[in-house]
Design a protein around this motif. Structure first.
Motif, PDB file in Angstrom:
ATOM      1  N   VAL A 158       0.846  -1.196   0.000  1.00  0.00           N
ATOM      2  CA  VAL A 158       0.000   0.000   0.000  1.00  0.00           C
ATOM      3  C   VAL A 158       0.890   1.257   0.000  1.00  0.00           C
ATOM      4  CG1 VAL A 158      -1.653   1.326   1.396  1.00  0.00           C
ATOM      5  CG2 VAL A 158      -1.981  -1.117   1.088  1.00  0.00           C
ATOM      6  N   GLU A 159       1.984   1.183   0.732  1.00  0.00           N
ATOM      7  CA  GLU A 159       2.876   2.338   0.736  1.00  0.00           C
ATOM      8  C   GLU A 159       3.544   2.516  -0.625  1.00  0.00           C
ATOM      9  OE1 GLU A 159       6.000   2.462   3.611  1.00  0.00           O
ATOM     10  OE2 GLU A 159       6.327   4.578   3.196  1.00  0.00           O
ATOM     11  N   TRP A 218       2.283   1.863  -3.347  1.00  0.00           N
ATOM     12  CA  TRP A 218       1.269   2.447  -4.248  1.00  0.00           C
ATOM     13  C   TRP A 218       1.023   3.925  -3.943  1.00  0.00           C
ATOM     14  CZ3 TRP A 218      -2.740  -1.998  -3.107  1.00  0.00           C
ATOM     15  CH2 TRP A 218      -2.322  -3.171  -3.737  1.00  0.00           C
ATOM     16  N   GLU A 219       1.828   4.449  -3.033  1.00  0.00           N
ATOM     17  CA  GLU A 219       1.825   5.875  -2.702  1.00  0.00           C
ATOM     18  C   GLU A 219       0.649   6.316  -1.858  1.00  0.00           C
ATOM     19  OE1 GLU A 219       2.591   8.017  -6.290  1.00  0.00           O
ATOM     20  OE2 GLU A 219       4.583   7.139  -6.477  1.00  0.00           O
ATOM     21  N   TYR A 220       0.188   5.415  -0.979  1.00  0.00           N
ATOM     22  CA  TYR A 220      -0.785   5.863   0.016  1.00  0.00           C
ATOM     23  C   TYR A 220      -0.047   6.833   0.965  1.00  0.00           C
ATOM     24  CZ  TYR A 220      -3.873   6.140   3.964  1.00  0.00           C
ATOM     25  OH  TYR A 220      -4.679   6.644   4.944  1.00  0.00           O
ATOM     26  N   ARG A 254       2.097   2.817   9.679  1.00  0.00           N
ATOM     27  CA  ARG A 254       1.265   1.946   8.842  1.00  0.00           C
ATOM     28  C   ARG A 254       0.124   1.280   9.597  1.00  0.00           C
ATOM     29  NH1 ARG A 254       6.226  -0.872   6.471  1.00  0.00           N
ATOM     30  NH2 ARG A 254       7.084   0.637   5.000  1.00  0.00           N
ATOM     31  N   LEU A 303      -5.276   3.575   8.397  1.00  0.00           N
ATOM     32  CA  LEU A 303      -5.601   3.988   7.028  1.00  0.00           C
ATOM     33  C   LEU A 303      -6.849   4.854   7.060  1.00  0.00           C
ATOM     34  CD1 LEU A 303      -5.156   0.527   5.257  1.00  0.00           C
ATOM     35  CD2 LEU A 303      -3.809   2.570   4.716  1.00  0.00           C
ATOM     36  N   GLU A 317      -9.325   7.612   1.322  1.00  0.00           N
ATOM     37  CA  GLU A 317      -8.094   7.527   0.504  1.00  0.00           C
ATOM     38  C   GLU A 317      -7.732   6.065   0.219  1.00  0.00           C
ATOM     39  OE1 GLU A 317      -8.420   9.394   3.197  1.00  0.00           O
ATOM     40  OE2 GLU A 317      -8.179  11.427   2.434  1.00  0.00           O
ATOM     41  N   TYR A 318      -7.859   5.252   1.252  1.00  0.00           N
ATOM     42  CA  TYR A 318      -7.535   3.815   1.123  1.00  0.00           C
ATOM     43  C   TYR A 318      -8.396   3.161   0.043  1.00  0.00           C
ATOM     44  CZ  TYR A 318      -7.619  -1.113   2.956  1.00  0.00           C
ATOM     45  OH  TYR A 318      -7.584  -2.471   3.122  1.00  0.00           O
ATOM     46  N   ARG A 325     -10.218   4.543  -2.302  1.00  0.00           N
ATOM     47  CA  ARG A 325     -10.026   5.110  -3.642  1.00  0.00           C
ATOM     48  C   ARG A 325      -8.803   4.450  -4.290  1.00  0.00           C
ATOM     49  NH1 ARG A 325      -8.791  10.598  -2.806  1.00  0.00           N
ATOM     50  NH2 ARG A 325     -10.721  10.747  -1.676  1.00  0.00           N
ATOM     51  N   LEU A 326      -7.757   4.285  -3.491  1.00  0.00           N
ATOM     52  CA  LEU A 326      -6.532   3.647  -3.995  1.00  0.00           C
ATOM     53  C   LEU A 326      -6.816   2.182  -4.381  1.00  0.00           C
ATOM     54  CD1 LEU A 326      -3.435   3.778  -4.400  1.00  0.00           C
ATOM     55  CD2 LEU A 326      -3.185   3.141  -2.002  1.00  0.00           C
TER      56      LEU A 326
END
Ligand SMILES: Cc1cc2nc3c(=O)[nH]c(=O)nc-3n(C[C@H](O)[C@H](O)[C@H](O)COP(=O)(O)OP(=O)(O)OC[C@H]3O[C@@H](n4cnc5c(N)ncnc54)[C@H](O)[C@@H]3O)c2cc1C
Length: 550
Positions: free
Chosen positions: A101-102, A104-106, A118, A121, A125-126, A128-129
């Motif tokens: 997840v990181e 992927w630029e969360y 971490r 979340l 935002e989570y 949507r990603l």
């Protein structure tokens, strides 16, 4: 309106539900080369219990001692129903997935040394990603497309059917493997994000012959403003409570405090323990969503009293669901997998609530494993759903009569769905039935639910929306009956008290087993003690599920 042509699709894996569990499942199956379709009742990215709020996670660095402590703590509060091996699996898997997840630029919050935090979340935002990553993996997503029933034959499950709410037409997806990720059941109690959660997946699974486990652990309510839906209530620790005359409600604030006070009369809160502008500013910035309903209503929560209620959360922060029998989250039905709140979380949470870190972590891990398992099962190529003689498995809440006017159906003696739902809620919401559980109270409530059960097949259905709501009513009625049947069979207090009957306030070592329920007309209850044997994961589901095919 004339119904348009149906949408029919073929896939390897169908995922039903687009919360975190469904999203991880779809991505995981697609990454393994499966052709995947995901359907959601609402919108993948904003629907379900996680999307509107924030979620804490079980994120621990790979430090054996630290992890072992966490495992031992959970085994204890879980009343001996959780499994150390499964908790360790979750700790390992969630660590891997959150690193992803990181990548992927969360935008994780970072501490003063720049280390990403971490363990939390933000829902919007989570999710949507997750939608972006699911689509990037090539998954076909159908939004506003609730599943109504599974497709079945002698080999097991082979797809599902549902409706496209905005297009007034049906969809059918044939798939060799199906993952149910439809969340828990909050019985339309209006909790934020929870009103899509009517446990449709339980009913679909139940009709296909799946077993459910842990349904008695469902005595879970959360405080919220009486006029709003926000059940994110951690900040109430800063509140003083009052009765309707403005008298402060004293006494120890144990786990039953609010429920006991609400039985006596309305309860109001003022957040006056945050008594400086600095404290108030910190609370506002840390939990902005908590303040929204009050700000909208023009209430200054730090000075003015606001009315509270307890909203029922059922199995969303309870633990029960479809029984998992393989390490890749296969159920007892061949080709059918379950993930997230749709599945029982007992293997990792035991008899204690998974809200607060375990459930969100379980959604990630069970989704990942179910996706892997379903993709492998589908790839075995032995059960090609596109050419099987599949039949729709739905039997309840799918009343015929679409197209008939409401008046015509009413004259035939049918029950309006809204009325039926109210009667189910009347047996499920009251604190004196479902929170302060007693053998007598639950027996009476179950009798009323059994009485209304035949009516789920006589509802007024005149359009595509009615069809969905009628099916939701049937799912809730079935869930309530399973819940109370299991609750009456556990005559003890286990773990944290997520279920307890007044007549049996103590733990009974003889009842260190899981309770299984199945069946819809006659509900069967069984026990499972297999988890007490030394840990050994089941072999992959292709083999174990094949053996289960009659
Ligand atoms: C107020 C609150 C706070 C919480 N905080 C935490 C926390 O801090 N930490 C934690 O671990 N857990 C927390 N939880 C629990 C956590 O939110 C859930 O465990 C998690 O959302 C489960 O994910 P899921 O994908 O299984 O279900 P959900 O996120 O609920 O998603 C289910 C999806 O299925 C869809 N669906 C339903 N029926 C159908 C159908 N028939 N056809 C197609 N789609 C369907 C819904 O539209 C929805 O998108 C909290 C829960 C609540 C209510």
């Amino acid at each position: 309106m004339t119904k348009s042509l149906n949408l029919t699709l073929n896939a390897d894996v169908l995922v039903i539900g687009g919360g975190p569990a469904g999203a991880w499942a779809a991505r995981s199956a697609a990454e393994r080369g499966a052709k995947v379709v995901l359907v959601d009742k609402g919108y993948l990215g904003s629907s379900g219990a996680t999307a509107p709020g924030g979620t804490n996670l079980l994120y621990l660095p790979p430090d054996q001692e630290l992890r072992e402590q966490a495992v031992q703590h959970r085994l204890k509060i879980g009343g001996g129903l959780a499994e150390a091996g499964w908790i360790h699996r979750v700790l390992d898997q969630v660590y891997i997935n959150l690193e992803l997840v990181e990548k992927w630029e969360y935008p994780f919050v970072r501490d003063e040394n720049g280390v990403p935090q971490r363990d939390h979340l933000q829902g919007p935002e989570y999710m949507r990603l997750m939608r972006k990553m699911v689509k990037r993996a090539g998954v076909k997503v159908l939004d506003q497309a609730p599943a109504l029933e599974l497709l079945l034959d002698g080999y097991g499950v082979g797809g599902a059917r549902g409706v496209l709410r905005q297009e007034n037409r049906d969809w059918e997806v044939r798939a060799n493997a199906v993952i149910i990720a439809t969340g828990g059941c909050a019985f339309l109690s209006k909790g934020l994000g929870c009103n899509v959660l009517t446990r449709d997946g339980y009913l679909m699974g139940g009709e296909a012959g799946a077993e459910l486990s842990g349904m008695e652990f469902s005595r879970r309510y959360a405080p919220s403003p009486a006029f709003g839906s926000n059940t994110r209530s951690r900040l109430l620790g800063w509140a003083t409570y009052y009765d309707q005359h403005g008298n402060e409600l004293g006494g120890r604030r144990g786990e039953d405090f609010l429920a006991e006070q609400m039985l006596k009369g309305p309860v109001y809160a003022i957040m006056n323990k945050a008594d400086t502008p600095e404290k108030q500013a910190i609370l506002r910035s840390s939990h902005a969503i908590f303040f929204l309903p009050y700000d909208r209503a023009g209430i200054d929560v730090f000075k003015e009293p606001f009315p509270l209620t307890l909203r029922y959360e059922g199995t969303v922060r309870g633990t029960g669901g479809l029984r998992i029998v393989t390490d890749d989250c296969g159920t007892t039905v061949p080709g059918l997998y379950a993930a997230g709140d749709a599945a029982t979380r007992e293997r990792v949470t035991g008899a204690a609530s998974g809200g607060g870190a375990f459930n969100a972590s379980w959604a990630i891990c069970s989704g990942t494993w179910a996706g892997e398992g379903a993709a492998a099962y589908a790839a075995s190529g032995r059960f090609n759903a596109s050419i099987r003689n599949l039949r729709p498995a739905g039997r309840y809440g799918l009343s015929p009569g679409e197209g008939a006017s409401s008046d015509e159906v009413r004259k035939s003696g049918a029950t309006p769905t809204r009325e039926l739902v109210k009667r189910i809620q009347d047996q499920v919401f009251p604190l004196k039935i479902n929170y302060f559980r007693s053998e007598r109270g639950l027996t009476q409530a179950l009798a009323k639910l059994n009485e209304l059960w035949p009516e789920v097949n006589h509802q007024i259905v005149s359009n595509v929306h009615d069809r969905l709501h009628a099916r939701e009513a049937a799912s809730m009625a079935a869930t309530a009956r399973w819940m109370y049947t299991a609750a009456l069979a556990r005559k003890e207090r286990r773990g944290e008290g997520l279920h307890v009957l007044q007549e049996y306030p103590d733990a009974d070592p003889e009842q260190q087993h899981r309770l299984l329920v199945s069946g819809l007309e006659e509900i069967r209850v069984g026990t499972d003690r297999s988890f007490l044997a030394p840990a050994s994961f089941n072999s992959k589901s292709v083999h174990s599920q094949e053996a289960a095919v009659k």
